[in-house]
Design a protein around this motif. Sequence first.
Motif, short mmCIF file in Angstrom:
data_model
loop_
_atom_site.label_atom_id
_atom_site.label_comp_id
_atom_site.label_asym_id
_atom_site.label_seq_id
_atom_site.Cartn_x
_atom_site.Cartn_y
_atom_site.Cartn_z
N PHE A 82 0.84 -1.21 0.00
CA PHE A 82 0.00 0.00 0.00
C PHE A 82 0.87 1.26 0.00
N VAL A 109 12.06 -6.04 10.29
CA VAL A 109 11.68 -6.09 8.87
C VAL A 109 11.19 -4.73 8.37
N CYS A 110 10.87 -3.84 9.28
CA CYS A 110 10.35 -2.52 8.85
C CYS A 110 11.50 -1.65 8.35
N PRO A 111 11.38 -1.12 7.14
CA PRO A 111 12.50 -0.35 6.59
C PRO A 111 12.78 0.96 7.29
N TRP A 149 3.69 1.52 18.74
CA TRP A 149 4.29 1.31 17.41
C TRP A 149 3.41 1.91 16.30
N LYS A 180 4.49 4.89 13.77
CA LYS A 180 4.51 4.74 12.32
C LYS A 180 3.58 5.74 11.63
N THR A 214 6.14 7.44 9.18
CA THR A 214 7.27 6.53 8.94
C THR A 214 6.82 5.15 8.48
N CYS A 215 5.64 5.07 7.92
CA CYS A 215 5.26 3.82 7.24
C CYS A 215 5.29 4.10 5.76
N VAL A 216 5.95 3.22 4.99
CA VAL A 216 6.00 3.42 3.54
C VAL A 216 5.15 2.38 2.81
N GLY A 217 4.38 1.61 3.57
CA GLY A 217 3.42 0.68 2.95
C GLY A 217 4.04 -0.52 2.25
N CYS A 218 5.18 -1.01 2.77
CA CYS A 218 5.86 -2.13 2.09
C CYS A 218 5.19 -3.47 2.36
N GLY A 219 4.42 -3.56 3.44
CA GLY A 219 3.70 -4.82 3.76
C GLY A 219 4.54 -5.86 4.47
N ARG A 220 5.79 -5.54 4.80
CA ARG A 220 6.65 -6.56 5.45
C ARG A 220 6.11 -6.96 6.82
N CYS A 221 5.59 -5.99 7.60
CA CYS A 221 5.12 -6.34 8.95
C CYS A 221 3.94 -7.31 8.85
N ILE A 231 -1.64 -3.09 9.08
CA ILE A 231 -1.91 -1.66 9.31
C ILE A 231 -3.18 -1.20 8.59
S1 SF4 Z 1 4.06 -1.66 6.07
FE1 SF4 Z 1 4.86 -2.26 8.09
S2 SF4 Z 1 7.00 -2.86 7.71
FE2 SF4 Z 1 6.34 -1.64 5.93
S3 SF4 Z 1 6.89 0.47 6.40
FE3 SF4 Z 1 4.76 0.22 7.11
S4 SF4 Z 1 5.01 -0.35 9.26
FE4 SF4 Z 1 7.01 -0.67 8.33
#
Ligand code: SF4
Length: 347
Positions: free
Chosen positions: A137, A241-243, A295, A299, A311-318, A329
Motif C-alpha cells: 500500500f 523487517v520494517c524499513p 508502534w 509509524k 514513517t510507514c512506507v506501505g511495504c507490507g513486510r510487517c 496496518i
Molecule cells: S508496512 Fe509495516 S513494515 Fe512496511 S513500512 Fe509500514 S510499518 Fe514498516
Amino acid sequence: MLKPVVLPKNAFKLFFQSLKGLGTVYAPVKVSEKSYSFKEVHSPEEIAFEALRTILPPKKFFYPQEETLIRYKNGDFEEVQPEKKFQVIFGVHPCDLASLGILDTIFSSEPADSHYLKRREQSLLVGLSCMPDKHCFCNAMNADTAGSAYDLFLTDTGEEYFIEIRSAKGVELIKSLAEKVSDANPENHEAYKEFWKKREAAFSHGLETENLRSLLDLEWENQIWDEMGKRCLSCGNCTPVCPTCYCFDLVDIAGLNAKEGERVRQWDSCQFVGFAQVNGDFNFRATPADRLKFWYRHKLHGFDDAYGFKTCVGCGRCTESCPAGIDDIVQVVKILQGKKENKHYEP
Ligand code: SF4
Ligand code: SF4
C-alpha cells in the motif's frame, strides 16, 4: 534530474559489469520458495528480478544489525570507524527508496549518525520498478514512485530499461556505458508512462490517510488494541523487517581480564517486553497492547511534528512476517476509522 536514457535488456550484462567495477554489488536473491534476501551477487544470473519484498530491507547496509562503536583498553578508548568499502545496492523498490529518504533525514539530524552517513556516502543505489501484491500500500503512503534517495532508477518497459538519473555518481556510471545507452525518445517516454499507469491500477490494498493523527489520538482506548494484544507474541518480528524502524540498544561487552572490551550497537525492538523497562522494575509499556499502540502511533503520526512525514512506507513486510497474523496496518486503520467491522481481531 538529468535527461533519462534507455538501456536495451540485452546490454544488462555490461551495465552489471560497470556496477561491479565500483565495488561489492548486492541484489535480491531467492533464498527459499517464497523469500528473497539482499545478498552479494557476482553475475546478473544470480539476481531475482521478480523479487518484490526482501526479508530485511536495504537499511541493513547502512545501519547493520550489530556494530562495534568503541573499543576500550586500560582506561583508554578508540572510536571504531565503518569499513572503507564501496557498495552498490541493486534492485531497490520505490517504498524502500522512500524509507531510505526517511532514514537519511533522521540520521542526519543533529546529533548526526556518522556511521550511517559514511556508509551512505560509500554507496550507489540502483532502484528497480515493481508490481504490487495484496500486501502493498505504498501508494497510500506517498511512497510508490522513485523518490530522492536513488542514484539511478530502472523502469522495466519490456525490451528495455528506462533509466532515470539523479546523482553525479549515476551520471558517471551512465557515461561509462555511453555506447550502450541512448537518450529516451518519445516512444520510450510513452512506454514508461504506460508502465506506471498499469502499476497504479494494480493496487488492491490501501487506506485513507487523512486525519490519521487525530484518529490515533481519539481511538487510543479502542478495544482493538487489547484484542490484538491478546494475540501478539511480542516476538518483535515486525520491527527488524520494517524499513524505517531504527531503535537500538548499546551493550558493553567486557573482556574476561576486565581491562578491555567494546561497546556494541544492536538493533532492538519496541515490541520486546524489556524495551521500556527502567530501574525499579517499572515498565512504561508493560503489555503487548501498550507496545502495539505505541508502534502504530510511531509509524502513523509520531514523526509528523518533528519532520512532517509518517514513517510507514506501505511495504507490507510487517503484515507478511507477523506469526500471529494480526499486524495489518490497513485493516487496523480501517477498523479504527469505522470503515470495517472488527471481526478479524476478536481473540
Ligand atoms: S508496512 Fe509495516 S513494515 Fe512496511 S513500512 Fe509500514 S510499518 Fe514498516
Ligand atoms: S510480529 Fe506480530 S506477534 Fe510479533 S510482535 Fe509484531 S505484532 Fe506482535
